[in-house]
Write an enzyme that holds these catalytic residues in place. Structure first.
Site, mmCIF file in Angstrom:
data_model
loop_
_atom_site.group_PDB
_atom_site.id
_atom_site.type_symbol
_atom_site.label_atom_id
_atom_site.label_comp_id
_atom_site.label_asym_id
_atom_site.label_seq_id
_atom_site.Cartn_x
_atom_site.Cartn_y
_atom_site.Cartn_z
ATOM 1 N N GLY A 31 14.205 36.751 13.252
ATOM 2 C CA GLY A 31 15.430 36.037 12.922
ATOM 3 C C GLY A 31 16.316 35.785 14.119
ATOM 4 O O GLY A 31 15.904 35.906 15.262
ATOM 5 N N HIS A 34 16.254 30.719 17.519
ATOM 6 C CA HIS A 34 16.651 29.902 18.660
ATOM 7 C C HIS A 34 15.553 28.865 18.901
ATOM 8 O O HIS A 34 14.551 28.818 18.180
ATOM 9 C CB HIS A 34 16.895 30.770 19.898
ATOM 10 C CG HIS A 34 15.760 31.681 20.227
ATOM 11 N ND1 HIS A 34 14.494 31.229 20.531
ATOM 12 C CD2 HIS A 34 15.681 33.030 20.292
ATOM 13 C CE1 HIS A 34 13.704 32.243 20.783
ATOM 14 N NE2 HIS A 34 14.385 33.357 20.627
ATOM 15 N N GLU A 35 15.775 28.067 19.938
ATOM 16 C CA GLU A 35 14.881 26.953 20.214
ATOM 17 C C GLU A 35 13.424 27.408 20.377
ATOM 18 O O GLU A 35 12.503 26.674 20.009
ATOM 19 C CB GLU A 35 15.388 26.232 21.477
ATOM 20 C CG GLU A 35 14.858 24.844 21.690
ATOM 21 C CD GLU A 35 14.876 23.936 20.450
ATOM 22 O OE1 GLU A 35 15.835 23.985 19.649
ATOM 23 O OE2 GLU A 35 13.898 23.180 20.278
ATOM 24 N N HIS A 37 11.820 29.810 18.686
ATOM 25 C CA HIS A 37 11.229 29.909 17.347
ATOM 26 C C HIS A 37 11.041 28.515 16.729
ATOM 27 O O HIS A 37 10.035 28.241 16.063
ATOM 28 C CB HIS A 37 12.153 30.679 16.397
ATOM 29 C CG HIS A 37 12.477 32.076 16.840
ATOM 30 N ND1 HIS A 37 13.756 32.488 17.156
ATOM 31 C CD2 HIS A 37 11.681 33.156 17.005
ATOM 32 C CE1 HIS A 37 13.734 33.774 17.482
ATOM 33 N NE2 HIS A 37 12.488 34.198 17.413
ATOM 34 N N GLY A 147 5.206 32.824 21.027
ATOM 35 C CA GLY A 147 5.701 32.352 22.324
ATOM 36 C C GLY A 147 5.178 33.258 23.433
ATOM 37 O O GLY A 147 5.082 34.475 23.249
ATOM 38 N N ASP A 150 6.735 36.669 25.308
ATOM 39 C CA ASP A 150 6.223 38.009 25.001
ATOM 40 C C ASP A 150 4.713 38.012 25.255
ATOM 41 O O ASP A 150 3.909 38.168 24.330
ATOM 42 C CB ASP A 150 6.537 38.362 23.543
ATOM 43 C CG ASP A 150 8.028 38.409 23.303
ATOM 44 O OD1 ASP A 150 8.708 39.130 24.039
ATOM 45 O OD2 ASP A 150 8.525 37.701 22.409
ATOM 46 N N VAL A 176 10.021 28.802 26.069
ATOM 47 C CA VAL A 176 11.039 27.745 26.050
ATOM 48 C C VAL A 176 12.227 28.217 26.893
ATOM 49 O O VAL A 176 12.669 29.359 26.765
ATOM 50 C CB VAL A 176 11.481 27.446 24.596
ATOM 51 C CG1 VAL A 176 12.586 26.401 24.572
ATOM 52 C CG2 VAL A 176 10.289 26.963 23.783
ATOM 53 N N SER A 185 16.141 33.664 24.404
ATOM 54 C CA SER A 185 15.876 34.921 23.698
ATOM 55 C C SER A 185 17.078 35.238 22.805
ATOM 56 O O SER A 185 18.227 34.911 23.154
ATOM 57 C CB SER A 185 15.704 36.042 24.731
ATOM 58 O OG SER A 185 15.963 37.297 24.161
ATOM 59 N N ARG A 187 18.335 37.966 22.500
ATOM 60 C CA ARG A 187 19.157 38.970 23.182
ATOM 61 C C ARG A 187 20.084 38.349 24.235
ATOM 62 O O ARG A 187 20.934 39.057 24.765
ATOM 63 C CB ARG A 187 18.268 40.044 23.812
ATOM 64 C CG ARG A 187 17.605 40.941 22.771
ATOM 65 C CD ARG A 187 16.919 42.141 23.377
ATOM 66 N NE ARG A 187 16.505 43.114 22.398
ATOM 67 C CZ ARG A 187 15.257 43.227 21.901
ATOM 68 N NH1 ARG A 187 14.320 42.398 22.316
ATOM 69 N NH2 ARG A 187 14.976 44.149 21.005
#
Ligand code: PAF
Length: 281
Positions: A31, A34-35, A37, A147, A150, A176, A185, A187
């Site tokens: 959740g 962001h771009e 995902h 992505g 990771d 991205v 991210s 975070r």
């Protein structure tokens, strides 16, 4: 877009879709979309009949003292973004639904985890493979999208899928980045204004290494020092690690050759950020 909160309902729906001949593309997330995902979801939409996205902050992959409680969450915003990106089914289970009984078996990662983030986060990847094994059984995807920010996670999940013959094709997509080069991210919201100005140096340090390698450098120690020095000089962050390993095995190398990952993690005051570049040398 339909929202599903219970794993049995999700599994039932997946069975129906598969038996009616539909293909399922799956984007697992925690959740705070962001771009990164949304790019995965759009790619899934292009290549599958139905896109399922899960939103589940998985307690098993957070260690003591990590940010499980504080992990950013905003379901309403996520619903709007997921729908706009073409998600058909948004699966948002509770912790009690996902882990409804004390488990009698354990998944333990035994390869590709004793490096990079695996060193600093014991048990993290055990938690990741556990939740993904469950999600793959619940969602029954033909393809699952990840992505490459990771990259270690992708290498480990690829190992699990091969080891246990999960009938899913994993699709890795490039990291991205925003216009400054900073890897997007969830975070990043923890960064202070000063840290936001410094954070693009993370990618710049990786580009510096890439440039050195493209110009013939092969000495791993030297390249790592160049990256570490650049980060120390251009940010207030603590460097957790900088490493150059073969990919996807994540084993040490004598010198830079073959498919390699240059990966790093840095700690700002409230955010630990990771980034990497994968190169074919
Ligand atoms: O990358 C993530 O967001 C998580 O590790 C994942 C794959 C959703 C598993 O919880």
């Amino acid at each position: 877009m339909k929202i599903i909160s219970h794993k049995r309902e999700m599994q039932q729906m997946a069975k129906q879709l598969l038996s009616s001949g539909k293909t399922i593309g799956f984007v697992p997330t925690m959740g705070y979309l962001h771009e990164g995902h949304l790019t995965l979801a759009r790619e899934a939409k292009r290549n599958n009949d139905i896109v399922v996205m899960s939103i589940f902050v998985n307690p098993l992959q957070f260690g003591p003292g990590e940010d499980y409680e504080a992990y950013p969450r905003d379901q309403k915003r996520d619903e709007l973004l997921a729908e706009a990106a073409g998600v058909d089914l948004l699966f948002i289970p509770s912790v009690a639904d996902m882990y409804d009984a004390e488990m009698s078996t354990k998944m333990t990662v035994v390869k590709r985890n004793n490096a990079l983030c695996g060193n600093d986060r014991p048990g993290h990847f055990d938690g990741v493979v556990t939740v993904l094994a469950k999600l793959f059984h619940i969602v029954m995807p033909d393809k699952a999208y990840f992505g490459l920010k990771d990259a270690q996670q992708f290498a480990i999940v690829s190992g699990m899928v091969a080891d246990y013959d999960f009938p899913v094709q994993l699709v890795p997509l490039e990291t991205v980045r925003d216009s400054s080069g900073l890897a997007i991210s969830s975070r990043n919201v923890y960064l202070s204004d000063r840290e936001k100005e410094q954070a693009p140096s993370i990618y710049k340090s990786l580009l510096l290494a890439k440039n050195k390698i493209e110009n013939g450098a092969t000495n791993i120690g030297e390249i790592k020092s160049v990256v570490t020095d650049y980060l120390k000089c251009h940010t207030d962050a603590t460097v957790d690690y900088v490493d150059i390993l073969c990919y996807p095995e994540l084993a040490p190398l004598e010198k830079v050759q073959g498919r390699v990952i240059i990966a790093l993690a840095v700690k700002f005051s409230k955010a630990r950020l990771i980034d990497n570049i994968i190169l074919d040398v």
